[in-house]
Design an enzyme around this catalytic site. Structure first.
Site, short mmCIF file in Angstrom:
data_model
loop_
_atom_site.label_atom_id
_atom_site.label_comp_id
_atom_site.label_asym_id
_atom_site.label_seq_id
_atom_site.Cartn_x
_atom_site.Cartn_y
_atom_site.Cartn_z
N HIS A 17 0.84 -1.21 0.00
CA HIS A 17 0.00 0.00 0.00
C HIS A 17 0.87 1.26 0.00
O HIS A 17 0.60 2.22 -0.72
CB HIS A 17 -0.88 0.05 1.26
CG HIS A 17 -1.89 -1.04 1.37
ND1 HIS A 17 -2.07 -1.79 2.51
CD2 HIS A 17 -2.82 -1.50 0.48
CE1 HIS A 17 -3.05 -2.65 2.33
NE2 HIS A 17 -3.52 -2.51 1.11
N LYS A 41 -15.51 -7.13 5.58
CA LYS A 41 -14.45 -8.05 5.98
C LYS A 41 -14.38 -8.06 7.48
O LYS A 41 -14.74 -7.07 8.12
CB LYS A 41 -13.08 -7.56 5.49
CG LYS A 41 -12.88 -7.47 4.02
CD LYS A 41 -11.49 -6.93 3.74
CE LYS A 41 -11.21 -6.85 2.24
NZ LYS A 41 -9.92 -6.23 1.96
N ARG A 90 -2.45 -6.08 -8.17
CA ARG A 90 -1.50 -7.19 -8.07
C ARG A 90 -1.88 -8.24 -9.12
O ARG A 90 -3.05 -8.38 -9.46
CB ARG A 90 -1.56 -7.84 -6.69
CG ARG A 90 -0.92 -7.02 -5.60
CD ARG A 90 -1.38 -7.43 -4.24
NE ARG A 90 -2.81 -7.17 -4.10
CZ ARG A 90 -3.53 -7.44 -3.03
NH1 ARG A 90 -2.97 -8.01 -1.99
NH2 ARG A 90 -4.82 -7.16 -2.97
N SER A 128 -2.70 -7.71 3.29
CA SER A 128 -2.95 -7.53 4.72
C SER A 128 -3.39 -8.85 5.35
O SER A 128 -2.94 -9.20 6.45
CB SER A 128 -4.04 -6.47 4.95
OG SER A 128 -3.67 -5.25 4.39
P1 ADP Z 1 -9.85 -3.34 -0.22
O1 ADP Z 1 -10.57 -3.85 0.97
O2 ADP Z 1 -10.52 -2.19 -0.91
O3 ADP Z 1 -9.36 -4.38 -1.19
P2 ADP Z 1 -7.13 -3.17 0.70
O4 ADP Z 1 -6.72 -2.43 1.91
O5 ADP Z 1 -7.00 -4.64 0.72
O6 ADP Z 1 -8.58 -2.67 0.44
O7 ADP Z 1 -6.36 -2.61 -0.56
C1 ADP Z 1 -6.48 -1.26 -0.98
C2 ADP Z 1 -5.94 -1.12 -2.39
O8 ADP Z 1 -4.54 -1.43 -2.38
C3 ADP Z 1 -6.55 -2.05 -3.42
O9 ADP Z 1 -6.60 -1.37 -4.65
C4 ADP Z 1 -5.59 -3.20 -3.48
O10 ADP Z 1 -5.65 -3.85 -4.72
C5 ADP Z 1 -4.27 -2.47 -3.30
N1 ADP Z 1 -3.22 -3.33 -2.77
C6 ADP Z 1 -3.30 -4.22 -1.75
N2 ADP Z 1 -2.12 -4.82 -1.54
C7 ADP Z 1 -1.25 -4.31 -2.45
C8 ADP Z 1 0.12 -4.55 -2.79
N3 ADP Z 1 0.84 -5.46 -2.13
N4 ADP Z 1 0.67 -3.83 -3.78
C9 ADP Z 1 -0.06 -2.92 -4.45
N5 ADP Z 1 -1.37 -2.66 -4.23
C10 ADP Z 1 -1.95 -3.34 -3.24
#
Ligand code: ADP
Length: 164
Positions: A17, A41, A90, A128
């Site tokens: 992130h 979630k 990803r 995460s």
């Molecule tokens: P959500 O619940 O909206 O999926 P996340 O917190 O899991 O929220 O992710 C927020 C954003 O960051 C999403 O666009 C997700 O695809 C992106 N993301 C999550 N992990 C990574 C990573 N390792 N590298 C790049 N982008 C990521």
């Protein structure tokens, strides 16, 4: 002023992130990390904790702000006067979901543009949910999360620490 919103659960914020936020902060004058308060979630961290961790992890980025939001992403973007939505992609994990969401968001607010940044190779497999599982089992997650998040995860799983 070019303003972008980067929304997500950030439960908690990872280096993946942070990488997306750092790169997006170079593209826009202001980047607002939007912490979605009530995702579908099971959350480990409260909204306040997720916001605080994202803030502590981005203090070195002067044009990045962190705000919690509820409801539709498009409404949050409107409220923040953002013209652009940022998401990270990803390999395998994200494309289909992002595509569906992007189509729906465009219907809801056609003026809002979407910019997807490809995840950096070393963070492709960082999520995460996986990191929470590793931390719970006592594994070392330090290289995948900012320092404040590593400390917070260790506090959440004190038993895992004892096993080590
Ligand atoms: P959500 O619940 O909206 O999926 P996340 O917190 O899991 O929220 O992710 C927020 C954003 O960051 C999403 O666009 C997700 O695809 C992106 N993301 C999550 N992990 C990574 C990573 N390792 N590298 C790049 N982008 C990521």
């Amino acid at each position: 002023m070019t303003i972008a919103v980067y929304p997500g659960s950030f439960d908690p914020l990872t280096n993946g992130h942070l990488d997306v936020a750092t790169r997006a902060a170079r593209l826009f004058e202001k980047l607002i990390i939007g912490v979605y308060a009530t995702p579908e979630k099971k959350l480990l961290f409260t909204t306040e904790e997720r916001v605080a961790l994202a803030r502590q992890s981005t203090v070195h980025l002067p044009n990045v702000e962190v705000e919690a939001f509820n409801g539709l992403i498009v409404d949050f973007a409107k409220k923040m006067n953002a013209q652009t939505l940022v998401r990270g992609l990803r390999i395998n994990a994200d494309f289909e979901n992002e595509f569906d969401m992007a189509m729906m968001n465009r219907r809801l607010y056609p003026e809002l543009e979407l910019v997807c940044l490809m995840a950096t190779a070393e963070y492709q497999f960082v999520s995460s949910s996986l990191l929470k599982e590793i931390a719970k089992l006592g594994g070392n997650i330090d290289e995948f999360v900012p320092k404040p998040v590593a400390v917070a995860l260790k506090k959440k799983f004190p038993l895992a620490l004892k096993v080590k």
